[in-house]
Design a protein around this motif. Structure first.
Motif, PDB file in Angstrom:
ATOM      1  N   MET A   1       0.823  -1.209   0.000  1.00  0.00           N
ATOM      2  CA  MET A   1       0.000   0.000   0.000  1.00  0.00           C
ATOM      3  C   MET A   1       0.860   1.262   0.000  1.00  0.00           C
ATOM      4  O   MET A   1       0.503   2.274  -0.593  1.00  0.00           O
ATOM      5  N   SER A   2       2.002   1.202   0.713  1.00  0.00           N
ATOM      6  CA  SER A   2       2.880   2.370   0.745  1.00  0.00           C
ATOM      7  C   SER A   2       3.383   2.720  -0.646  1.00  0.00           C
ATOM      8  O   SER A   2       3.576   3.892  -0.976  1.00  0.00           O
ATOM      9  N   ARG A   3       3.599   1.691  -1.485  1.00  0.00           N
ATOM     10  CA  ARG A   3       4.037   1.918  -2.865  1.00  0.00           C
ATOM     11  C   ARG A   3       2.968   2.651  -3.650  1.00  0.00           C
ATOM     12  O   ARG A   3       3.259   3.513  -4.484  1.00  0.00           O
ATOM     13  N   VAL A   4       1.699   2.327  -3.384  1.00  0.00           N
ATOM     14  CA  VAL A   4       0.587   2.973  -4.078  1.00  0.00           C
ATOM     15  C   VAL A   4       0.591   4.474  -3.802  1.00  0.00           C
ATOM     16  O   VAL A   4       0.449   5.294  -4.708  1.00  0.00           O
ATOM     17  N   PHE A   5       0.774   4.851  -2.530  1.00  0.00           N
ATOM     18  CA  PHE A   5       0.798   6.272  -2.178  1.00  0.00           C
ATOM     19  C   PHE A   5       2.059   6.951  -2.687  1.00  0.00           C
ATOM     20  O   PHE A   5       2.040   8.120  -3.048  1.00  0.00           O
ATOM     21  N   ALA A   6       3.155   6.211  -2.707  1.00  0.00           N
ATOM     22  CA  ALA A   6       4.413   6.780  -3.181  1.00  0.00           C
ATOM     23  C   ALA A   6       4.336   7.162  -4.658  1.00  0.00           C
ATOM     24  O   ALA A   6       5.017   8.093  -5.105  1.00  0.00           O
ATOM     25  N   ASP A   7       3.509   6.452  -5.415  1.00  0.00           N
ATOM     26  CA  ASP A   7       3.381   6.708  -6.853  1.00  0.00           C
ATOM     27  C   ASP A   7       2.490   7.902  -7.175  1.00  0.00           C
ATOM     28  O   ASP A   7       2.422   8.328  -8.333  1.00  0.00           O
ATOM     29  N   GLN A   8       1.790   8.433  -6.185  1.00  0.00           N
ATOM     30  CA  GLN A   8       0.866   9.539  -6.447  1.00  0.00           C
ATOM     31  C   GLN A   8       1.623  10.846  -6.652  1.00  0.00           C
ATOM     32  O   GLN A   8       2.783  10.985  -6.253  1.00  0.00           O
ATOM     33  N   THR A   9       0.963  11.819  -7.263  1.00  0.00           N
ATOM     34  CA  THR A   9       1.599  13.103  -7.552  1.00  0.00           C
ATOM     35  C   THR A   9       1.817  13.913  -6.274  1.00  0.00           C
ATOM     36  O   THR A   9       1.141  13.701  -5.265  1.00  0.00           O
ATOM     37  N   LEU A  10       2.744  14.845  -6.347  1.00  0.00           N
ATOM     38  CA  LEU A  10       3.039  15.710  -5.199  1.00  0.00           C
ATOM     39  C   LEU A  10       1.812  16.535  -4.823  1.00  0.00           C
ATOM     40  O   LEU A  10       1.538  16.740  -3.630  1.00  0.00           O
ATOM     41  N   LEU A  11       1.055  16.986  -5.829  1.00  0.00           N
ATOM     42  CA  LEU A  11      -0.131  17.802  -5.559  1.00  0.00           C
ATOM     43  C   LEU A  11      -1.151  17.024  -4.742  1.00  0.00           C
ATOM     44  O   LEU A  11      -1.725  17.552  -3.783  1.00  0.00           O
ATOM     45  N   ALA A  12      -1.395  15.771  -5.109  1.00  0.00           N
ATOM     46  CA  ALA A  12      -2.355  14.947  -4.364  1.00  0.00           C
ATOM     47  C   ALA A  12      -1.898  14.756  -2.924  1.00  0.00           C
ATOM     48  O   ALA A  12      -2.699  14.849  -1.983  1.00  0.00           O
ATOM     49  N   LYS A  13      -0.615  14.495  -2.735  1.00  0.00           N
ATOM     50  CA  LYS A  13      -0.090  14.311  -1.384  1.00  0.00           C
ATOM     51  C   LYS A  13      -0.233  15.586  -0.551  1.00  0.00           C
ATOM     52  O   LYS A  13      -0.568  15.526   0.645  1.00  0.00           O
ATOM     53  N   VAL A  58      -4.878  -0.532 -11.517  1.00  0.00           N
ATOM     54  CA  VAL A  58      -3.984   0.610 -11.342  1.00  0.00           C
ATOM     55  C   VAL A  58      -4.626   1.829 -11.994  1.00  0.00           C
ATOM     56  O   VAL A  58      -4.870   1.839 -13.206  1.00  0.00           O
ATOM     57  N   ILE A  59      -4.915   2.840 -11.180  1.00  0.00           N
ATOM     58  CA  ILE A  59      -5.475   4.085 -11.689  1.00  0.00           C
ATOM     59  C   ILE A  59      -4.325   5.063 -11.892  1.00  0.00           C
ATOM     60  O   ILE A  59      -3.526   5.273 -10.970  1.00  0.00           O
ATOM     61  N   PRO A  60      -4.192   5.677 -13.068  1.00  0.00           N
ATOM     62  CA  PRO A  60      -3.107   6.627 -13.306  1.00  0.00           C
ATOM     63  C   PRO A  60      -3.082   7.728 -12.245  1.00  0.00           C
ATOM     64  O   PRO A  60      -4.127   8.242 -11.858  1.00  0.00           O
ATOM     65  N   PRO A  61      -1.897   8.087 -11.744  1.00  0.00           N
ATOM     66  CA  PRO A  61      -1.790   9.138 -10.731  1.00  0.00           C
ATOM     67  C   PRO A  61      -2.445  10.449 -11.153  1.00  0.00           C
ATOM     68  O   PRO A  61      -2.991  11.176 -10.309  1.00  0.00           O
ATOM     69  N   SER A  62      -2.399  10.760 -12.444  1.00  0.00           N
ATOM     70  CA  SER A  62      -3.014  12.000 -12.917  1.00  0.00           C
ATOM     71  C   SER A  62      -4.519  11.980 -12.698  1.00  0.00           C
ATOM     72  O   SER A  62      -5.122  13.015 -12.360  1.00  0.00           O
ATOM     73  N   THR A  65      -5.226  12.428  -8.986  1.00  0.00           N
ATOM     74  CA  THR A  65      -5.079  13.841  -8.640  1.00  0.00           C
ATOM     75  C   THR A  65      -6.315  14.624  -9.034  1.00  0.00           C
ATOM     76  O   THR A  65      -6.782  15.500  -8.288  1.00  0.00           O
ATOM     77  N   ALA A  66      -6.862  14.325 -10.211  1.00  0.00           N
ATOM     78  CA  ALA A  66      -8.079  15.008 -10.664  1.00  0.00           C
ATOM     79  C   ALA A  66      -9.237  14.727  -9.716  1.00  0.00           C
ATOM     80  O   ALA A  66     -10.024  15.631  -9.397  1.00  0.00           O
ATOM     81  N   ILE A  67      -9.347  13.484  -9.237  1.00  0.00           N
ATOM     82  CA  ILE A  67     -10.411  13.130  -8.296  1.00  0.00           C
ATOM     83  C   ILE A  67     -10.228  13.878  -6.982  1.00  0.00           C
ATOM     84  O   ILE A  67     -11.185  14.423  -6.415  1.00  0.00           O
ATOM     85  N   VAL A  68      -8.987  13.924  -6.488  1.00  0.00           N
ATOM     86  CA  VAL A  68      -8.694  14.625  -5.233  1.00  0.00           C
ATOM     87  C   VAL A  68      -9.045  16.109  -5.360  1.00  0.00           C
ATOM     88  O   VAL A  68      -9.655  16.695  -4.459  1.00  0.00           O
ATOM     89  N   LEU A  69      -8.663  16.720  -6.474  1.00  0.00           N
ATOM     90  CA  LEU A  69      -8.980  18.131  -6.702  1.00  0.00           C
ATOM     91  C   LEU A  69     -10.481  18.359  -6.757  1.00  0.00           C
ATOM     92  O   LEU A  69     -10.999  19.328  -6.181  1.00  0.00           O
ATOM     93  N   PHE A  70     -11.177  17.458  -7.441  1.00  0.00           N
ATOM     94  CA  PHE A  70     -12.629  17.616  -7.582  1.00  0.00           C
ATOM     95  C   PHE A  70     -13.340  17.487  -6.239  1.00  0.00           C
ATOM     96  O   PHE A  70     -14.181  18.316  -5.889  1.00  0.00           O
TER      97      PHE A  70
END
Length: 217
Positions: A1-13, A58-62, A65-70
């Motif tokens: 699971m840590s790998r999943v979060f590590a792959d996310q964009t800086l903005l989402a984090k 696997v959902i693309p990090p981009s 990020t769009a979901i998090v922003l929305f």
């Protein structure tokens, strides 16, 4: 699971971190409504990450990020900071963005049913069904808003029929963009942008698209 979060964009984090701090600050100040909204926003924005992990996709990090922003823009900025009333275009932007996303989701779901076979159905037909999916989800949301206003005395529809019709027209525009992106992908125009997101999802999940060879080569 840590790998999943590590792959996310800086903005989402950064957004997740800001929401977590908002929850702690609201709890420290005893601002329970703010804490509840911030916690709900954080939970909903994290839900796709855990759902994808559970479904082994696997959902693309981009797209994450769009979901998090929305979600953050809709719940936290929209409700806590009253962006819906402060900016007339905020509701339009939220509906348009969600319709585009749902159009992409609808296309991917249909493409998965055909296991990535680009020739299983005409591109225009697949785009049409993804458009219908996005518009149907938009219509269900309007029914939900009506129900919340009628049953609990909320004001989600604001100006009533005018608000509903404006939202549906915006949904149509967003759904068209999402469906057109799927059409462009099938036509081999997946060079960045929204078609590029579809291509990235296909390449990251080859087992779901066996007949298509795992995306553009």
């Amino acid at each position: 699971m840590s790998r999943v979060f590590a792959d996310q964009t800086l903005l989402a984090k950064l957004i997740w971190g800001a929401l977590g701090l908002s929850v702690l600050d609201a709890l420290f100040q005893g601002n329970w409504p703010l804490a509840a909204v911030a916690l709900a926003t954080l939970a909903l924005s994290l839900a796709p990450v855990f759902a994808a992990r559970w479904a082994e996709i696997v959902i693309p990090p981009s797209f994450i990020t769009a979901i998090v922003l929305f979600v953050g823009s809709t719940l936290f900025l929209g409700e806590v900071f009253d962006f819906y009333d402060r900016f007339w275009w905020w509701d339009v932007a939220m509906h348009g963005g969600s319709a585009i996303g749902l159009g992409l989701v609808g296309f991917v779901m249909i493409f998965m049913m055909f296991q990535g076979d680009r020739y299983a159905a005409p591109p225009i037909a697949m785009a049409f069904f993804s458009f219908c999916f996005a518009l149907a989800m938009g219509a269900l949301w309007e029914i939900f808003e009506y129900g919340m206003d009628s049953l609990f005395g909320m004001n989600m529809q604001r100006t009533g029929l005018d608000d509903t019709m404006r939202d549906l027209m915006v949904d149509v525009g967003g759904a068209l963009i999402g469906a057109a992106s799927g059409f462009a992908y099938l036509k081999g125009l997946e060079y960045g942008g929204l078609p590029g997101i579809i291509d990235e999802f296909v390449r990251r999940n080859p087992r779901l698209f066996r007949r298509g060879g795992g995306g553009r080569r």
